[in-house]
Design an enzyme around this catalytic site. Sequence first.
Site, PDB file in Angstrom:
ATOM      1  N   ASP A  86       0.820  -1.217   0.000  1.00 44.69           N
ATOM      2  CA  ASP A  86       0.000   0.000   0.000  1.00 44.69           C
ATOM      3  C   ASP A  86       0.853   1.265   0.000  1.00 44.69           C
ATOM      4  OD1 ASP A  86       0.772  -0.619   2.737  1.00 44.69           O
ATOM      5  OD2 ASP A  86      -0.642   0.918   3.410  1.00 44.69           O
ATOM      6  N   GLU A 181      -0.034  -1.214   5.657  1.00 43.07           N
ATOM      7  CA  GLU A 181       1.001  -0.806   6.616  1.00 43.07           C
ATOM      8  C   GLU A 181       0.847   0.657   6.989  1.00 43.07           C
ATOM      9  OE1 GLU A 181       4.974   0.691   8.000  1.00 43.07           O
ATOM     10  OE2 GLU A 181       3.784   1.363   6.291  1.00 43.07           O
TER      11      GLU A 181
HETATM   12 ZN   LIG Z   1       6.796   2.122   4.321  1.00 42.11          ZN
END
Ligand SMILES: [Zn+2]
Length: 416
Positions: A86, A181
Amino acid sequence: MIQISPDSIAERFMRYVKVDTQSDPTGTSHPTSEKQKDLSKMLWQELLGMGITNATTDEYGYVYATIASNSDKKNIPAICFCAHVDTAPDCSGTNVKPILHRYYDGKDIVLPDDNTQVLRMADSPYLKNHLNSGVITSSGTTLLGADDKSGVAAIMEAALYFIQYPAVKHGDIKILFTPDEEVGQGTAKVDMQKLGAQFGYTMDGGEAGSLEDETFSADGAAITVNGVITHPGYAKGKLVNALKVAGAILDALPKKEWSPETTEKREGFVHPTAVNGIAEKATIQFIVRDFTTDGLQRHHERLKKISEETVEKFPGATMEYKTIEQYRNMKEVLDKHPQVAAYAEEAIQRAGLTVKKESIRGGTDGSRFSYIGMPCPNIFTGMQNIHSKLEWISIKDMAKAAETIVHLGMIWEEKS
Ligand SMILES: [Zn+2]
């Protein structure tokens, strides 16, 4: 001598950044945005294409794969390399158009789709290290996504190297790509059993050679103030307003120290993040940060004492103090397995770089992995100016990151 071509990793990286994978901080599903799976599926297919037939991807957007050991040794720990698919919600990730500046000449780089976006050596002195070599930027309207598609590209390129050069001996190499994340959910649905790795490395760091084996330890704190409420027309001498008590607590916090805006390096802090309430009852939320668990404890005690002393000045008001554990410095775990960081240092050196050991004033997925059974420091990929339109990366640094992965595979085999 392990050599990975900057041009081939650049080509790979530019393919990945074009896929929009922005995660959604307001999302409640896993992954928080469906589109992250577009890249996960692409990576899964590419791993299968390399002949890694056990590669899988799941409904949450994780990708798992194993490059099986090709060594006669049976005692080599399984090592994981991890990167996130992401990109940050801070800056658009839609329609990323990466530009390879083949021979960076030191002049300002004006990004073509928004000429107010100018990458200058004066603002980004690390560019000096990359004169006459290739750097990649966005076109000016989006982030680039080097965070962390450079990590993804480095792992994929290293995987291909392991497959193409069977003479390079290694134990089981585990590949893990995670969603979400950037919104703090990278490990939310990870299956550690399925992954089956003993030690890991996130490929999610900055300057070439950097190795981060230390993060903040983090807690939250919530102070709830109970006032005394009566009809405001007849409140004289009786009413105690919880909002005013909360304001007084905030005012009693030190102004020249102990906050994010007054600390750096290894100093910890306490930071109010939200106030909610009505006259009757108010809550202040804090984040508390330090590099040690003892330090966190001291911050809690100090915050509690300041708050209690303040509340005492408002007879009738009461308060409760609540501690919320968030994550812990990975170093507390890594110190029990010193070979994990030591081998990373050696791998970086074998790739021809100088090791820069750093600590992160924040958390990483590695801090969480370290506490759920996989000690996991963070290794450079070269990414710079992350989460912004001026994000850039050197293609040489990315190739060095991939070489470091290959060296790590070899070192774990040699030393087991
Ligand atoms: Zn990162």
